[in-house]
Design a protein around this motif. Structure first.
Motif, mmCIF file in Angstrom:
data_model
loop_
_atom_site.group_PDB
_atom_site.id
_atom_site.type_symbol
_atom_site.label_atom_id
_atom_site.label_comp_id
_atom_site.label_asym_id
_atom_site.label_seq_id
_atom_site.Cartn_x
_atom_site.Cartn_y
_atom_site.Cartn_z
ATOM 1 N N GLY A 72 0.822 -1.209 0.000
ATOM 2 C CA GLY A 72 0.000 0.000 0.000
ATOM 3 C C GLY A 72 0.851 1.251 0.000
ATOM 4 O O GLY A 72 0.543 2.228 -0.698
ATOM 5 N N LEU A 73 1.924 1.239 0.770
ATOM 6 C CA LEU A 73 2.844 2.375 0.801
ATOM 7 C C LEU A 73 3.453 2.597 -0.571
ATOM 8 O O LEU A 73 3.554 3.739 -1.045
ATOM 9 C CB LEU A 73 3.931 2.115 1.833
ATOM 10 C CG LEU A 73 5.036 3.176 1.972
ATOM 11 C CD1 LEU A 73 4.447 4.507 2.427
ATOM 12 C CD2 LEU A 73 6.099 2.698 2.957
ATOM 13 N N LEU A 74 3.855 1.518 -1.240
ATOM 14 C CA LEU A 74 4.440 1.639 -2.566
ATOM 15 C C LEU A 74 3.423 2.182 -3.570
ATOM 16 O O LEU A 74 3.760 3.008 -4.424
ATOM 17 C CB LEU A 74 4.962 0.277 -3.033
ATOM 18 C CG LEU A 74 5.659 0.243 -4.395
ATOM 19 C CD1 LEU A 74 6.870 1.164 -4.395
ATOM 20 C CD2 LEU A 74 6.078 -1.174 -4.748
ATOM 21 N N ALA A 75 2.179 1.742 -3.456
ATOM 22 C CA ALA A 75 1.136 2.236 -4.361
ATOM 23 C C ALA A 75 0.936 3.733 -4.200
ATOM 24 O O ALA A 75 0.799 4.469 -5.195
ATOM 25 C CB ALA A 75 -0.175 1.486 -4.096
ATOM 26 N N LEU A 76 0.941 4.216 -2.951
ATOM 27 C CA LEU A 76 0.793 5.653 -2.711
ATOM 28 C C LEU A 76 1.969 6.432 -3.291
ATOM 29 O O LEU A 76 1.793 7.510 -3.874
ATOM 30 C CB LEU A 76 0.675 5.919 -1.211
ATOM 31 C CG LEU A 76 -0.604 5.439 -0.534
ATOM 32 C CD1 LEU A 76 -0.526 5.661 0.975
ATOM 33 C CD2 LEU A 76 -1.822 6.163 -1.112
ATOM 34 N N LEU A 77 3.171 5.883 -3.146
ATOM 35 C CA LEU A 77 4.349 6.556 -3.688
ATOM 36 C C LEU A 77 4.346 6.562 -5.212
ATOM 37 O O LEU A 77 4.824 7.517 -5.829
ATOM 38 C CB LEU A 77 5.619 5.878 -3.156
ATOM 39 C CG LEU A 77 5.914 6.108 -1.674
ATOM 40 C CD1 LEU A 77 7.107 5.267 -1.222
ATOM 41 C CD2 LEU A 77 6.205 7.587 -1.400
ATOM 42 N N VAL A 78 3.823 5.496 -5.822
ATOM 43 C CA VAL A 78 3.721 5.472 -7.285
ATOM 44 C C VAL A 78 2.775 6.561 -7.768
ATOM 45 O O VAL A 78 3.045 7.243 -8.767
ATOM 46 C CB VAL A 78 3.248 4.077 -7.762
ATOM 47 C CG1 VAL A 78 2.807 4.117 -9.228
ATOM 48 C CG2 VAL A 78 4.363 3.057 -7.583
ATOM 49 N N ILE A 79 1.668 6.743 -7.053
ATOM 50 C CA ILE A 79 0.729 7.812 -7.412
ATOM 51 C C ILE A 79 1.389 9.172 -7.292
ATOM 52 O O ILE A 79 1.179 10.076 -8.116
ATOM 53 C CB ILE A 79 -0.521 7.733 -6.515
ATOM 54 C CG1 ILE A 79 -1.290 6.442 -6.786
ATOM 55 C CG2 ILE A 79 -1.429 8.939 -6.742
ATOM 56 C CD1 ILE A 79 -2.425 6.179 -5.820
ATOM 57 N N TRP A 80 2.225 9.332 -6.266
ATOM 58 C CA TRP A 80 2.861 10.625 -5.992
ATOM 59 C C TRP A 80 4.090 10.858 -6.867
ATOM 60 O O TRP A 80 4.241 11.929 -7.481
ATOM 61 C CB TRP A 80 3.235 10.682 -4.510
ATOM 62 C CG TRP A 80 3.883 11.968 -4.092
ATOM 63 C CD1 TRP A 80 3.684 13.206 -4.632
ATOM 64 C CD2 TRP A 80 4.834 12.142 -3.032
ATOM 65 N NE1 TRP A 80 4.446 14.141 -3.990
ATOM 66 C CE2 TRP A 80 5.165 13.519 -2.993
ATOM 67 C CE3 TRP A 80 5.419 11.276 -2.121
ATOM 68 C CZ2 TRP A 80 6.073 14.045 -2.078
ATOM 69 C CZ3 TRP A 80 6.314 11.798 -1.198
ATOM 70 C CH2 TRP A 80 6.638 13.158 -1.182
ATOM 71 N N LEU A 81 4.973 9.840 -6.974
ATOM 72 C CA LEU A 81 6.263 10.022 -7.638
ATOM 73 C C LEU A 81 6.340 9.410 -9.032
ATOM 74 O O LEU A 81 7.283 9.684 -9.767
ATOM 75 C CB LEU A 81 7.381 9.421 -6.769
ATOM 76 C CG LEU A 81 7.530 9.983 -5.357
ATOM 77 C CD1 LEU A 81 8.583 9.202 -4.579
ATOM 78 C CD2 LEU A 81 7.901 11.468 -5.408
#
Length: 254
Positions: free
Chosen positions: A109-118
């Motif tokens: 989930g953390l990686l998914a949020l970072l993909v959306i952001w970065l």
């Protein structure tokens, strides 16, 4: 003094400690190779395992682990030291709680949020790994420095040591065992978390694992999984040797 240190290292780094883990890894890799070589591979499995793809994914995995651990150390060690100084001591619980949120969140989930952001790419995967692994090093650095007897620090200052001198020559050497334990934990965490880098376009052995699952090709899945396990074992073994070497002689335990 140096001779006593060498004798202490020889006592703690036994031949069993040097041979057991590498020997087990060699046996695991040999059995895996025998299994794959005795298994019929169709064109899909061969494409996943040929052309240097396995070596490439392994090298990517090592790079992800090394780079993320480097940034964990760059962030966590200075921050942990700063949080034990009088000016920032009151902020330590809040900062530690913030770091704990990063590890408490599901890694995917953390990686998914970072993909959306970065966006997608290796840098996004590395950022997620750093956030996920910073807590053990930060918490152990703070705990190690706080566990030091204040009388030792006062005695060092009493003989004329500066604040930096006391930190470098008294506090950090005494805190080394706990700090290194945190670094060792972060390394193993990063090896495991790096398998999720595939979902953020970061590559690594996770590409083989997901490819094996999606195409239902067991040899591909087994090779990706076995290499990840073996890499974690070797990294933990190397970290344990470094831990022995860097622990001050007076703090060694049998």
């Amino acid at each position: 003094m140096r001779g006593a240190r060498l004798r202490g290292l020889r006592r703690r780094i036994t031949w069993r400690k040097l041979v057991t883990v590498p020997g087990a890894v060699v046996v695991i890799l040999l059995l895996t190779w025998l299994y794959v070589s005795d298994t019929h591979l169709d064109s899909i499995a061969r494409n996943s395992l040929s052309g240097g793809n396995v070596q490439l994914r392994l090298w990517q995995h090592i790079q992800l682990t090394a780079i993320s651990t480097f940034w964990v150390l760059v962030i966590a060690l200075p921050l942990g030291i700063a949080l034990t100084r009088p000016a920032l001591r009151k902020a330590a619980p809040g900062v530690t709680a913030l770091a704990n949120i990063g590890q408490a969140a599901p890694a995917i989930g953390l990686l998914a949020l970072l993909v959306i952001w970065l966006g997608i790419g290796p840098s996004t995967a590395i950022a997620g790994m750093v956030v996920y692994a910073v807590l053990p090093v930060l918490a152990n650095t703070v705990a190690g420095l706080r566990a030091i007897d204040p009388g030792l620090v006062e005695a060092a200052k009493g003989i004329g040591m500066s604040g930096r001198g006391t930190l470098a020559r008294v506090e950090l050497p005494l805190a080394v065992p706990l700090i290194l334990a945190g670094v060792r934990t972060a390394l193993v965490l990063n090896v495991g978390t790096a398998t999720l880098a595939t979902f953020g376009g970061g590559g690594g052995l996770g590409d083989l694992i997901t490819s094996g699952i999606q195409t239902q090709r067991m040899p591909v899945l087994i090779i990706g999984s076995v290499l990840t396990v073996c890499l974690a074992l070797i990294v933990d073994w190397l970290a344990s040797l470094v831990e022995v070497v860097l622990t001050p002689h007076g703090l060694e335990t049998i």
